[in-house]
Design a protein around this motif. Structure first.
Motif, PDB file in Angstrom:
ATOM      1  N   SER A 122       0.810  -1.216   0.000  1.00 12.63           N
ATOM      2  CA  SER A 122       0.000   0.000   0.000  1.00 12.63           C
ATOM      3  C   SER A 122       0.846   1.270   0.000  1.00 12.63           C
ATOM      4  O   SER A 122       0.302   2.367  -0.079  1.00 12.63           O
ATOM      5  CB  SER A 122      -0.928   0.018   1.230  1.00 12.63           C
ATOM      6  OG  SER A 122      -1.854  -1.035   1.171  1.00 12.63           O
ATOM      7  N   HIS A 145      -1.827   4.034   0.440  1.00 13.65           N
ATOM      8  CA  HIS A 145      -3.121   3.521  -0.017  1.00 13.65           C
ATOM      9  C   HIS A 145      -3.778   2.610   1.018  1.00 13.65           C
ATOM     10  O   HIS A 145      -4.760   1.928   0.701  1.00 13.65           O
ATOM     11  CB  HIS A 145      -2.944   2.737  -1.322  1.00 13.65           C
ATOM     12  CG  HIS A 145      -2.570   3.576  -2.488  1.00 13.65           C
ATOM     13  ND1 HIS A 145      -3.428   3.814  -3.537  1.00 13.65           N
ATOM     14  CD2 HIS A 145      -1.426   4.248  -2.784  1.00 13.65           C
ATOM     15  CE1 HIS A 145      -2.826   4.585  -4.437  1.00 13.65           C
ATOM     16  NE2 HIS A 145      -1.606   4.859  -3.997  1.00 13.65           N
ATOM     17  N   SER A 151     -10.089   6.806  -4.631  1.00 12.24           N
ATOM     18  CA  SER A 151      -8.904   7.662  -4.723  1.00 12.24           C
ATOM     19  C   SER A 151      -8.887   8.738  -3.654  1.00 12.24           C
ATOM     20  O   SER A 151      -7.821   9.193  -3.231  1.00 12.24           O
ATOM     21  CB  SER A 151      -8.837   8.308  -6.113  1.00 12.24           C
ATOM     22  OG  SER A 151      -9.949   9.166  -6.320  1.00 12.24           O
ATOM     23  N   VAL A 154      -6.759   7.977  -0.523  1.00 16.63           N
ATOM     24  CA  VAL A 154      -5.301   7.901  -0.597  1.00 16.63           C
ATOM     25  C   VAL A 154      -4.692   9.120   0.095  1.00 16.63           C
ATOM     26  O   VAL A 154      -5.130  10.247  -0.115  1.00 16.63           O
ATOM     27  CB  VAL A 154      -4.831   7.837  -2.066  1.00 16.63           C
ATOM     28  CG1 VAL A 154      -3.314   7.839  -2.144  1.00 16.63           C
ATOM     29  CG2 VAL A 154      -5.408   6.601  -2.749  1.00 16.63           C
ATOM     30  N   HIS A 520      -7.367   7.774 -10.715  1.00 20.51           N
ATOM     31  CA  HIS A 520      -6.586   7.847  -9.479  1.00 20.51           C
ATOM     32  C   HIS A 520      -6.719   9.224  -8.824  1.00 20.51           C
ATOM     33  O   HIS A 520      -7.219  10.170  -9.418  1.00 20.51           O
ATOM     34  CB  HIS A 520      -5.110   7.516  -9.748  1.00 20.51           C
ATOM     35  CG  HIS A 520      -4.531   8.209 -10.934  1.00 20.51           C
ATOM     36  ND1 HIS A 520      -4.410   9.576 -11.015  1.00 20.51           N
ATOM     37  CD2 HIS A 520      -4.042   7.727 -12.108  1.00 20.51           C
ATOM     38  CE1 HIS A 520      -3.855   9.907 -12.159  1.00 20.51           C
ATOM     39  NE2 HIS A 520      -3.629   8.806 -12.848  1.00 20.51           N
TER      40      HIS A 520
END
Length: 630
Positions: A122, A145, A151, A154, A520
C-alpha cells in the motif's frame, strides 16, 4: 538520386517495427541523474524488450547499476517520476514491482539491492533528497493507499526514510499532494511544493519553506518548524521547480505574469521577487506541464549560484537561456535541440551542466496562426517521391494531457508513418502548455470543445487553399489518453466531424462520469477544471453519449491493467458502436497499463494502426500481413 513515383501511403519504409523498439540504436531516455558528491552522470532508460522495465545506467560506461529484473519506477500520483537518486556512490530507488525503496552501491562487488522500507504493497515512494547533515535520512514524497476504497482515501505526504533503521516517519501531510522536497545546502531548511484538489499543479500550487530539526529518536528522524509561504496561490497561480542556489535563496518559476518565469525567494528577508524586471512572454520550463515528479528545467551553472541555464519554449520548441540571477539578463544560446529536459548541475565550479537534448531529423515546416499552433511533417523518404498531382494521406495527432505539448524532437512513431508516405500533423490545440497561461486557460471548462474545434480547423486549413498540403479525403485523427478523448469527440460531437476518414483511440476516455469514479487521486479533481461541476455537461461532453453519431471507422487499443483510464472506458464505446452496426476494431493488450511498455505491444499497436488506416482508405498493404481485430 532518382526517386520512384509511388502512391502516398504505399512506400516501403526503412523504419521497421523492430526499429521502433530497438533501444540499442534509439534509446528511450526517461531521466538524467548526477551524483553531486562524485560528479558522475547516470540516466534511466526504458527497456521494451525486457518486459517494459526501466534500467538505471552509468552514462559513461553503460553499466546497468541494478541489473536483472530491477525496475527503476514509481507510480506515485499515478504518473510517477523521480524514482531514484544517486548520492556518494549509493543509489536509492523505488522498485516498480513492489513499490519498496532499495539501495545499492554503484561500485559494489555484487550490486544486489537491499530494501530500506518495510514490505507494504500500500506504500509508494518518489522524489527523494538526501539530508546534507545526516545521509542516513532521506526526504521523499510518500503515498499511502492503506484502507483506500476510492482515490479520495489515498493519503499523500512528505516523509523521512531512515536508512539505518529501515523505517518511514511522516513529516507533513496537510495538503492533497506534494512534490520537489529539497534540503538547503547546509541542511537547515526544507523547501517543497504542495497543492490541493481540485487543482492540478499547473493550475494552482504553493511553495513552502520550513526549518529542519533533528529528533533524538529512536528512530532518528526530522521535524519541521516555522513553515512559511513562499509563493503561489490555489486555483490562480502555479509555482514550480524550487531549488536552493545558496543556503538562503530559493529559485523557482511562477506564472503570475501569464508565463512561467524565474523568481527568487530570500529566506532572510522573507520576500520573493521576479528575476526579470519585465516578464518574458515565454514559458520557462517544459512544453508539457509538471504531471510527473522530478523534472528540472534549469541548472545552476556556477559555484556562486548566480548563473543558471534555463530551457524555455519559444515558437513551439525548446531553447536555452543563460540567466544572470543578479541582473535579470537572459541571453539566448545557440542550440540544435528542439526538446530539452532534465537539466542538472555537473561541475558548477567549472560551469558545466548536463541535460537530455533531442534533435529533429530534419527541420519541419511550422504553419498556423493564433489561436492554434500546429506542426506539419511532410512525407519523407530518400528513395521515393509522390505521384504527380497526388496529395498525401495525413495522420492528425491530438496529444494527451490534455494540457500537454507536442514537441518537435525525433519521434520514431511519426517517422514510422512519414517514411511510408504519410503526412503527420501535430496540433497543439488551445489548452496546450508552452504558449503561456492564457493559451492554456482556453481549455478551462471547454475540454471536448476547444481541442476538437482546433483539430478540425487545422485539418480543414491544411487540406484547402492556399496550403493544399494534404488529401482532404484521407485525413485520420488519432490520440492517446486525453488525446483519445479528443479523437472520439471529434468523430461524434460536431456536424463537420466527417472531415476525418477514420480515427484511432489509444487508451482514450469515452465516459467522463465513469472516469470520475475510476481515475486515481492525482486527477480526481481535474475534470472540474476541464469540464465544470454540472453533471449534465459531464454527460453531454462524454463521447459515449454521441456514439451513434460516429460514422467513420474507429480503432480502439487498450491495456487491461490501465488504472488511469480503465478498460471499461474502451469497452463501453466498442459495445455501443457494435450494437448499432458501426465499424469498430478493438484490441486489448494483456499486462499493459496507461501507455505501452512491452516490445511486442509497441510493435503490434503500430502495425495494427497502420493496417487499419490502409484498409479504410483503400491503400494497398504489401508490407505486413493484414490482421483483423481481436
Amino acid at each position: 538520386m532518382n526517386r520512384e513515383a509511388e502512391p502516398y501511403g504505399t512506400w516501403k519504409s526503412p523504419l521497421t517495427l523492430e526499429t521502433i523498439t530497438d533501444t540499442a540504436n534509439c534509446p528511450d531516455l526517461v531521466d538524467v541523474l548526477v551524483d553531486p558528491i562524485a560528479s558522475i552522470v547516470y540516466h534511466i532508460e526504458k527497456r521494451p524488450a525486457e518486459g517494459g522495465r526501466n534500467a538505471l545506467l552509468r552514462t559513461e560506461t553503460g553499466q546497468d547499476v541494478a541489473g536483472g529484473d530491477w525496475d527503476i519506477k514509481t507510480t506515485v500520483n499515478g504518473y510517477g517520476g523521480a524514482p531514484a537518486i544517486v548520492h556518494d556512490g549509493i543509489v536509492y530507488f523505488s522498485h516498480g514491482k513492489d513499490g519498496r525503496v532499495y539501495r545499492v552501491s554503484v561500485d559494489g562487488p555484487n550490486n544486489v539491492p537491499e530494501a530500506i522500507t518495510p514490505e507494504n504493497s500500500s506504500h509508494k515512494f518518489a522524489n527523494f533528497d538526501v539530508c546534507p547533515t545526516d545521509p542516513t535520512l532521506l526526504i521523499c514524497v510518500f503515498e499511502d493507499h492503506t484502507g483506500a476504497v476510492s482515490s479520495s482515501d489515498v493519503v499523500n505526504s512528505l516523509a523521512v526514510l531512515n536508512v539505518s533503521t529501515k523505517t518511514v516517519s511522516p513529516l507533513h501531510h496537510d495538503a492533497s499532494f506534494y512534490s520537489s522536497p529539497k534540503f538547503s545546502l547546509d541542511g537547515k531548511h526544507l523547501v517543497w511544493v504542495e497543492w490541493d484538489l481540485p487543482d492540478m499543479p499547473w493550475i494552482g500550487t504553493e511553495i513552502w519553506v520550513a526549518d529542519v530539526l533533528a529528533t533524538p529518536g529512536p528512530p532518528h528522524s526530522l521535524l519541521l518548524q516555522n513553515p512559511r509561504h513562499v509563493a503561489g496561490e490555489h486555483g490562480k497561480i502555479s509555482v514550480a521547480y524550487p531549488t536552493w542556489v545558496s543556503n538562503n535563496l530559493v529559485l523557482f518559476t511562477s506564472d503570475i505574469s501569464g508565463f512561467p518565469n524565474p523568481w527568487i525567494y530570500d529566506c532572510s528577508a522573507g520576500e520573493a521577487k521576479p528575476v526579470f524586471e519585465i516578464p518574458m512572454a515565454e514559458s520557462f520550463g517544459y512544453g508539457t506541464p509538471p504531471k510527473r515528479l522530478g523534472w528540472s528545467p534549469y541548472a545552476v551553472a556556477n559555484a556562486q549560484g548566480t548563473t543558471t541555464v534555463f530551457t524555455a519554449i519559444k515558437d513551439g520548441r525548446s531553447v536555452l537561456y543563460i540567466v544572470d540571477l543578479t541582473t535579470g539578463v537572459a541571453d539566448l544560446l545557440p542550440s540544435p535541440y528542439v526538446e530539452i529536459e532534465h537539466l542538472r548541475p555537473l561541475h558548477p565550479d567549472q560551469n558545466q551542466i548536463v541535460f537530455l537534448g533531442k534533435k529533429a531529423d530534419a527541420p519541419p515546416a511550422i504553419l498556423g496562426t493564433q489561436p492554434v499552433h500546429i506542426i506539419y511533417y511532410v512525407p519523407t523518404n530518400p528513395k521515393y517521391a509522390g505521384l504527380d498531382g497526388e496529395k498525401p494521406p495525413c495522420v492528425l495527432n491530438a496529444h494527451g494531457g490534455p494540457v500537454g505539448f507536442s514537441a518537435q524532437s525525433l519521434d520514431t512513431t511519426k517517422q514510422f508513418f512519414t517514411t511510408r508516405g504519410w503526412a503527420w500533423l501535430d496540433v497543439n490545440y488551445g489548452g496546450s502548455s508552452g504558449y503561456g497561461r492564457v493559451y492554456m486557460e482556453r481549455l478551462r471548462e471547454k475540454w471536448g470543445v476547444v481541442d476538437v474545434d482546433d483539430c478540425i480547423d487545422a485539418a480543414l486549413i491544411l487540406s484547402s487553399a492556399p496550403h493544399n498540403l494534404i488529401d482532404p479525403k484521407r485525413i485520420v485523427i488519432r490520440g492517446s489518453s486525453g488525446g483519445g478523448f479528443t479523437t472520439l469527440s471529434a468523430l461524434s460531437a460536431r456536424a463537420d466531424a466527417r472531415v476525418f476518414a477514420a480515427g484511432a483511440s489509444l487508451y482514450g476516455i469515452s465516459d467522463l462520469q465513469r472516469l470520475t469514479r475510476d481515475t486515481h487521486k492525482f486527477e480526481s479533481g481535474y475534470l472540474t477544471m476541464l469540464i465544470g461541476a454540472d453533471p449534465q455537461v459531464l454527460l453531454d461532453r462524454s463521447p459515449i453519449s454521441h456514439a451513434d453519431k460516429i460514422m467513420a471507422p474507429l480503432l480502439i487499443l487498450q491495456g487491461d491493467s490501465d488504472t488511469a483510464v480503465p478498460p471499461s472506458q474502451a469497452e463501453v464505446m466498442v459495445d455501443s458502436i457494435r450494437t448499432r452496426g458501426g465499424v469498430v476494431e478493438y484490441k486489448l493488450y494483456a499486462g499493459e497499463g496507461h501507455g505501452w511498455k512491452r516490445r511486442d505491444t509497441i510493435q503490434d499497436a503500430l502495425k495494427r494502426e497502420l493496417q487499419f488506416y490502409k484498409r479504410v482508405l483503400g491503400i494497398e498493404d504489401t508490407e505486413f500481413e493484414v490482421s483483423e481485430d481481436e
